[in-house]
Design a protein around this motif. Structure first.
Motif, PDB file in Angstrom:
ATOM      1  N   PHE A  75       0.808  -1.212   0.000  1.00  0.00           N
ATOM      2  CA  PHE A  75       0.000   0.000   0.000  1.00  0.00           C
ATOM      3  C   PHE A  75       0.842   1.261   0.000  1.00  0.00           C
ATOM      4  O   PHE A  75       0.431   2.307  -0.468  1.00  0.00           O
ATOM      5  CB  PHE A  75      -0.890   0.004   1.238  1.00  0.00           C
ATOM      6  CG  PHE A  75      -2.320   0.009   0.911  1.00  0.00           C
ATOM      7  CD1 PHE A  75      -2.966   1.196   0.636  1.00  0.00           C
ATOM      8  CD2 PHE A  75      -3.023  -1.162   0.845  1.00  0.00           C
ATOM      9  CE1 PHE A  75      -4.281   1.199   0.301  1.00  0.00           C
ATOM     10  CE2 PHE A  75      -4.348  -1.155   0.516  1.00  0.00           C
ATOM     11  CZ  PHE A  75      -4.982   0.025   0.242  1.00  0.00           C
ATOM     12  N   SER A 116      -0.461  -3.369   8.185  1.00  0.00           N
ATOM     13  CA  SER A 116       0.816  -2.701   8.415  1.00  0.00           C
ATOM     14  C   SER A 116       1.162  -1.795   7.234  1.00  0.00           C
ATOM     15  O   SER A 116       1.654  -0.675   7.413  1.00  0.00           O
ATOM     16  CB  SER A 116       1.882  -3.768   8.626  1.00  0.00           C
ATOM     17  OG  SER A 116       3.134  -3.216   8.672  1.00  0.00           O
ATOM     18  N   ILE A 151      -0.987  -0.357   5.171  1.00  0.00           N
ATOM     19  CA  ILE A 151      -1.865   0.820   5.207  1.00  0.00           C
ATOM     20  C   ILE A 151      -1.344   1.814   6.239  1.00  0.00           C
ATOM     21  O   ILE A 151      -1.290   3.025   5.999  1.00  0.00           O
ATOM     22  CB  ILE A 151      -3.315   0.402   5.529  1.00  0.00           C
ATOM     23  CG1 ILE A 151      -3.868  -0.464   4.401  1.00  0.00           C
ATOM     24  CG2 ILE A 151      -4.194   1.614   5.720  1.00  0.00           C
ATOM     25  CD1 ILE A 151      -5.159  -1.138   4.752  1.00  0.00           C
ATOM     26  N   GLY A 152      -0.933   1.285   7.396  1.00  0.00           N
ATOM     27  CA  GLY A 152      -0.378   2.147   8.432  1.00  0.00           C
ATOM     28  C   GLY A 152       0.846   2.893   7.941  1.00  0.00           C
ATOM     29  O   GLY A 152       0.998   4.093   8.153  1.00  0.00           O
ATOM     30  N   MET A 153       1.709   2.178   7.237  1.00  0.00           N
ATOM     31  CA  MET A 153       2.932   2.788   6.723  1.00  0.00           C
ATOM     32  C   MET A 153       2.595   3.879   5.712  1.00  0.00           C
ATOM     33  O   MET A 153       3.249   4.933   5.675  1.00  0.00           O
ATOM     34  CB  MET A 153       3.765   1.696   6.049  1.00  0.00           C
ATOM     35  CG  MET A 153       5.232   1.837   6.221  1.00  0.00           C
ATOM     36  SD  MET A 153       5.715   1.971   7.922  1.00  0.00           S
ATOM     37  CE  MET A 153       7.250   2.778   7.799  1.00  0.00           C
ATOM     38  N   ILE A 165      -0.142   5.733   5.605  1.00  0.00           N
ATOM     39  CA  ILE A 165      -0.632   6.905   6.342  1.00  0.00           C
ATOM     40  C   ILE A 165       0.537   7.625   7.010  1.00  0.00           C
ATOM     41  O   ILE A 165       0.638   8.852   6.983  1.00  0.00           O
ATOM     42  CB  ILE A 165      -1.663   6.472   7.402  1.00  0.00           C
ATOM     43  CG1 ILE A 165      -2.890   5.882   6.716  1.00  0.00           C
ATOM     44  CG2 ILE A 165      -2.068   7.629   8.278  1.00  0.00           C
ATOM     45  CD1 ILE A 165      -3.857   5.262   7.676  1.00  0.00           C
ATOM     46  N   PHE A 166       1.448   6.825   7.573  1.00  0.00           N
ATOM     47  CA  PHE A 166       2.593   7.407   8.262  1.00  0.00           C
ATOM     48  C   PHE A 166       3.439   8.250   7.307  1.00  0.00           C
ATOM     49  O   PHE A 166       3.763   9.402   7.597  1.00  0.00           O
ATOM     50  CB  PHE A 166       3.443   6.285   8.875  1.00  0.00           C
ATOM     51  CG  PHE A 166       4.672   6.773   9.570  1.00  0.00           C
ATOM     52  CD1 PHE A 166       4.601   7.217  10.874  1.00  0.00           C
ATOM     53  CD2 PHE A 166       5.892   6.811   8.925  1.00  0.00           C
ATOM     54  CE1 PHE A 166       5.722   7.682  11.529  1.00  0.00           C
ATOM     55  CE2 PHE A 166       7.023   7.274   9.566  1.00  0.00           C
ATOM     56  CZ  PHE A 166       6.930   7.711  10.876  1.00  0.00           C
ATOM     57  N   GLN A 218       2.694   9.563   4.384  1.00  0.00           N
ATOM     58  CA  GLN A 218       1.973  10.755   3.927  1.00  0.00           C
ATOM     59  C   GLN A 218       2.086  11.886   4.937  1.00  0.00           C
ATOM     60  O   GLN A 218       2.390  13.027   4.604  1.00  0.00           O
ATOM     61  CB  GLN A 218       0.497  10.422   3.786  1.00  0.00           C
ATOM     62  CG  GLN A 218       0.058  10.092   2.390  1.00  0.00           C
ATOM     63  CD  GLN A 218      -1.391   9.687   2.396  1.00  0.00           C
ATOM     64  OE1 GLN A 218      -2.193  10.250   3.127  1.00  0.00           O
ATOM     65  NE2 GLN A 218      -1.716   8.710   1.597  1.00  0.00           N
ATOM     66  N   ASN A 219       1.830  11.542   6.198  1.00  0.00           N
ATOM     67  CA  ASN A 219       1.811  12.589   7.208  1.00  0.00           C
ATOM     68  C   ASN A 219       3.201  13.053   7.579  1.00  0.00           C
ATOM     69  O   ASN A 219       3.381  14.191   8.005  1.00  0.00           O
ATOM     70  CB  ASN A 219       1.039  12.110   8.438  1.00  0.00           C
ATOM     71  CG  ASN A 219      -0.433  12.121   8.153  1.00  0.00           C
ATOM     72  OD1 ASN A 219      -1.071  13.149   8.257  1.00  0.00           O
ATOM     73  ND2 ASN A 219      -0.961  10.981   7.722  1.00  0.00           N
ATOM     74  N   TYR A 220       4.165  12.158   7.396  1.00  0.00           N
ATOM     75  CA  TYR A 220       5.552  12.549   7.610  1.00  0.00           C
ATOM     76  C   TYR A 220       5.939  13.647   6.629  1.00  0.00           C
ATOM     77  O   TYR A 220       6.465  14.700   7.018  1.00  0.00           O
ATOM     78  CB  TYR A 220       6.426  11.296   7.465  1.00  0.00           C
ATOM     79  CG  TYR A 220       7.875  11.502   7.144  1.00  0.00           C
ATOM     80  CD1 TYR A 220       8.748  12.046   8.074  1.00  0.00           C
ATOM     81  CD2 TYR A 220       8.372  11.124   5.909  1.00  0.00           C
ATOM     82  CE1 TYR A 220      10.074  12.201   7.771  1.00  0.00           C
ATOM     83  CE2 TYR A 220       9.699  11.272   5.594  1.00  0.00           C
ATOM     84  CZ  TYR A 220      10.550  11.819   6.519  1.00  0.00           C
ATOM     85  OH  TYR A 220      11.865  11.980   6.213  1.00  0.00           O
ATOM     86  N   PHE A 255      -0.145  14.291  -0.987  1.00  0.00           N
ATOM     87  CA  PHE A 255      -1.248  13.354  -1.210  1.00  0.00           C
ATOM     88  C   PHE A 255      -1.226  12.719  -2.596  1.00  0.00           C
ATOM     89  O   PHE A 255      -2.019  11.824  -2.870  1.00  0.00           O
ATOM     90  CB  PHE A 255      -2.583  14.075  -0.975  1.00  0.00           C
ATOM     91  CG  PHE A 255      -3.709  13.151  -0.654  1.00  0.00           C
ATOM     92  CD1 PHE A 255      -3.660  12.359   0.489  1.00  0.00           C
ATOM     93  CD2 PHE A 255      -4.808  13.052  -1.480  1.00  0.00           C
ATOM     94  CE1 PHE A 255      -4.688  11.491   0.788  1.00  0.00           C
ATOM     95  CE2 PHE A 255      -5.836  12.186  -1.173  1.00  0.00           C
ATOM     96  CZ  PHE A 255      -5.779  11.407  -0.031  1.00  0.00           C
ATOM     97  N   PHE A 283      -1.213   8.761  -2.998  1.00  0.00           N
ATOM     98  CA  PHE A 283      -2.336   7.892  -2.671  1.00  0.00           C
ATOM     99  C   PHE A 283      -3.132   7.520  -3.917  1.00  0.00           C
ATOM    100  O   PHE A 283      -3.330   6.352  -4.241  1.00  0.00           O
ATOM    101  CB  PHE A 283      -3.224   8.579  -1.645  1.00  0.00           C
ATOM    102  CG  PHE A 283      -4.401   7.758  -1.239  1.00  0.00           C
ATOM    103  CD1 PHE A 283      -4.221   6.635  -0.475  1.00  0.00           C
ATOM    104  CD2 PHE A 283      -5.668   8.102  -1.654  1.00  0.00           C
ATOM    105  CE1 PHE A 283      -5.297   5.857  -0.107  1.00  0.00           C
ATOM    106  CE2 PHE A 283      -6.751   7.332  -1.293  1.00  0.00           C
ATOM    107  CZ  PHE A 283      -6.565   6.207  -0.513  1.00  0.00           C
TER     108      PHE A 283
END
Lengths: 406, 302
Positions: free
Chosen positions: B39, B107, B109-111, B113-114, B116-118, B227, B230
């Protein structure tokens, strides 16, 4: 020890290299400026030095633990024993319920409003828990069902002046219907494809909301949605917030009761069996289509209901509230709390929603922390904060004697 | 039928499609080896574009311009994207090997999101303008009204990359090891292939392709933000699935089909619903033919 030091130094140097361009430099191409932030590198170096140490130890501990688990000598922790004690559970639930009932009388409207938001996520988490936690169907477009509920109240209220109580079941049923309609074609898909298709559905839903202006009022959203009414009484804003709180609480309790009963029912056990091993489950004579669809539809049902309440609480909805990030938040609630565990999901919702509200300074790091938490949870504690306790049926008689006699 | 309009849409679809194909290759290769939808691959692409922007920004501000900047930016992007891809695998996926299928996916998906926000936090939430690094070639002038230099560069780069990748996988020893790992991981380990290294290498190659895609898109479209990864990631995944996930020519065909679908749908139907067509196509293909155009349907063994 020297070895450890060396490994940490390497990790530290590697991350300094990795984060260098993004963390240390910021260019402004319009004003032709380069901003150097070399101090950041020092923090990265220090942080990764210690984190890499922690990381290796955590991994080593995890490995040691799985070895112990394989030996079968896993000890039950005290909290776990406490949770299995039914009388303690009832007492704790009673205390919590009393606290929840008097909550709006003690705290002011601001706190109650935040709690309302957290309760919305509790219901969403519990709904998603049915499909992800129990049935193992990873749904990344879950928020679309929430949107269906919210928009059904928004539109019905706007066009036909229907009240909250009339639309509440309608929202739930519409959500459920959407769940069945979308669920049907994707029954055959395996876990990861299912995730992508539901993600696609979620995106399509949001794009349609944004662009179909004649029907959904587009980006502008729907405003002036009525608050829930109580026999036409005028309660003012604080009164309404409290009133919504109690509706929300009732819905949460209702959700908890239903999911708890569902989990131990025939269909609930079928969901868990399906999650554990699809082929074996079907071989045992469980109707796969019906089981999957029911998990999907029931999850969607709660999302639809709470969507109606969300629209009533906000009095204003627009497509921005129903994007992928919201789905991701609900998913991280379920993952963090513990897939399949009701108590865990409730706790997860409170932690993930209330913590950023009260720690305002960290609010912007919220999603960063969510993402990291999802990864770390999967690696170190895949069962979540509070793992789901499977009902065990123990044989009462003396097994050895009977086999001796037989 | 307006032929020049048709041709324009055809070419824009081709350009888009080849970018999707470049990113889709990363998905396909990773999925082929460890059956995981990476992802965070879209985020790797976004990071590549950002690094290129930073390098190009520094260069232009200090007075360098031209093709050399483009090449320098692309090299930096490739290095950093592959470093991120390598680290990503090591942190988020390797400890989960052998875990239930859902775990590495969550995991990932979490990465995503991480990361992106980083980038959002350490850089900016706004769209940053990306300098146009692709020069206008003189020899392209006669046909410039049909196909511009950026499109040509994108197409040529894609074709060359595909050929190199195919050669790598079909002809070299490493490629053989990759194919062996794909077929049977434990067997590959038995014959002395360092499976962990092959998996890392797959991530590195996939990430560098994504970085090339990122640089090309960013200088073609002219802006980047945190973004972009994504949407590009989801679409490239669509392309990979469309062509049959795990198959390299499939990723190319899938990318092109997706590019044309989007381009023609936007041109002839409605540009508001461009993304709906892409996702609709994904949903349709997964329901009707989950194995994709070139993929082989796998029999489920008990």
């Amino acid at each position: 020890m020297l070895q450890e030091l060396k490994q940490s130094l390497i990790a530290s140097a590697w991350f300094v290299f990795l984060t260098f361009p993004l963390l240390a430099v910021r260019v402004n191409t319009t004003e032709q400026l380069v901003e150097w932030r070399l101090m950041n590198m020092l923090w990265v170096a220090l942080a990764t030095f210690f984190l890499s140490y922690l990381w290796r130890h955590a991994l080593a501990r995890k490995q040691a633990r799985t070895k112990v688990a394989e030996d079968g000598s896993e000890k039950q922790s005290r909290t776990r024993l406490l949770m299995e004690d039914m009388s303690f559970r009832y007492k704790a639930m009673g205390v919590l319920l009393v606290f929840a009932l008097v909550f709006p009388l003690i705290f002011d409207s601001y706190q109650v409003n935040i709690m309302n938001l957290a309760l919305i996520y509790v219901v969403l988490g519990l709904g998603l828990n049915i499909s992800v936690g129990l049935a193992g169907l990873l749904d990344l477009g879950y928020i679309a069902f929430f949107g269906v509920g919210a928009y059904s109240y928004g539109l019905l209220n706007h066009h036909f002046d229907l009240g909250f109580w009339a639309v509440l079941p309608v929202g739930g049923i519409l959500g459920c219907l959407f769940g069945v309609v979308l669920g049907f074609p994707i029954l055959r898909l395996r876990g990861d494809y299912l995730a992508i298709v539901t993600l696609g559905f979620g995106m399509i839903f949001q794009i349609v909301l944004q662009n179909w202006s004649d029907f959904t009022m587009g980006m502008a959203g729907i405003s002036k949605i009525d608050y829930p009414g109580l026999f036409g009484m005028d309660m003012g804003i604080p009164g309404t917030i409290k009133y919504i709180y109690y509706i929300m609480l009732a819905l949460v309790v209702f959700t908890i009761l239903v999911t708890m009963r569902l989990r131990n029912s025939r269909i609930g056990r079928a969901w868990i069996a399906l999650r554990e091993d699809e082929i074996a489950c079907v071989a045992m004579g469980i109707d796969m289509a019906r089981t999957k669809l029911s998990a999907y539809a029931l999850g969607a049902f709660w999302a639809g209901m709470i969507g109606v309440l969300f629209a009533a609480k906000q009095a204003y909805i627009n497509p921005a509230s129903f994007g992928f990030m919201e789905s991701a938040i609900v998913l991280s609630i379920v993952v963090l709390g513990g897939m399949g565990s009701i108590l865990g999901v409730i706790l997860g919702a409170f932690i993930l929603i209330l913590l950023p509200e009260y720690l305002r300074a960290f609010a912007e790091y919220r999603m960063l922390a969510f993402g990291a938490a999802m990864v770390l949870m999967m690696i170190f504690r895949p069962q979540g904060l509070i793992s789901n306790i499977r009902q065990k049926y123990e044989y009462q008689g003396n097994l050895k004697e009977e086999t001796d006699n037989g | 039928m307006d032929w020049s309009y048709f041709l324009e849409l055809f070419l824009s679809g081709l350009t888009r499609g080849s970018i999707y194909a470049l990113i889709a290759l990363g998905y396909t290769m990773v999925y082929g080896i460890i059956q995981l939808i990476n992802f965070a691959h879209g985020e790797i692409y976004m990071i590549g574009a950002f690094v290129a922007l930073i390098v190009a920004g520094i260069c232009t501000i200090y007075g360098f311009t031209g093709v050399s900047v483009l090449i320098l930016a692309a090299i930096a992007a490739v290095i950093y994207s592959s470093a991120y891809g390598y680290t990503l695998e090591k942190i988020a996926y390797r400890p989960l090997r052998g875990a239930p299928r859902l775990s590495p996916l969550i995991s990932a998906i979490g990465m995503s999101i991480f990361l992106q926000n980083y980038v959002l936090l350490v850089q900016t939430p706004d769209f940053l303008p990306f300098p146009n690094l692709i020069p206008d070639f003189a020899f392209m002038e006669p046909v410039a009204h049909i196909i511009g230099s950026p499109e040509l560069v994108i197409l040529v780069t894609t074709v060359v990359t595909m050929i190199l990748l195919t050669l790598l996988i079909k002809k070299t020893k490493v490629g053989k090891a990759m194919r062996a790992t794909q077929q049977d991981m434990s067997m590959a380990r038995l014959v002395g292939i360092n499976v962990d290294r092959i998996i890392s290498l797959t991530f590195v190659i996939g990430s560098s392709l994504a970085a090339i895609g990122g640089v090309l898109v960013a200088s073609y479209i002219g802006q980047v933000n945190f973004f972009i990864g994504f949407l590009a990631g989801v679409k490239a995944f669509t392309a990979a699935v469309l062509g049959g996930i795990g198959s390299i020519p499939g990723a190319v065909i899938g990318g092109l089909v997706l590019g044309w679908t989007e381009s023609f749908a936007a041109g002839y139907v409605s540009s508001d619903y461009e993304d709906v067509f892409a996702f609709g196509l994904l949903v349709l293909i997964l329901i009707l033919r989950p194995a994709g155009i070139l993929g082989k349907a796998r029999k489920q063994k008990v």
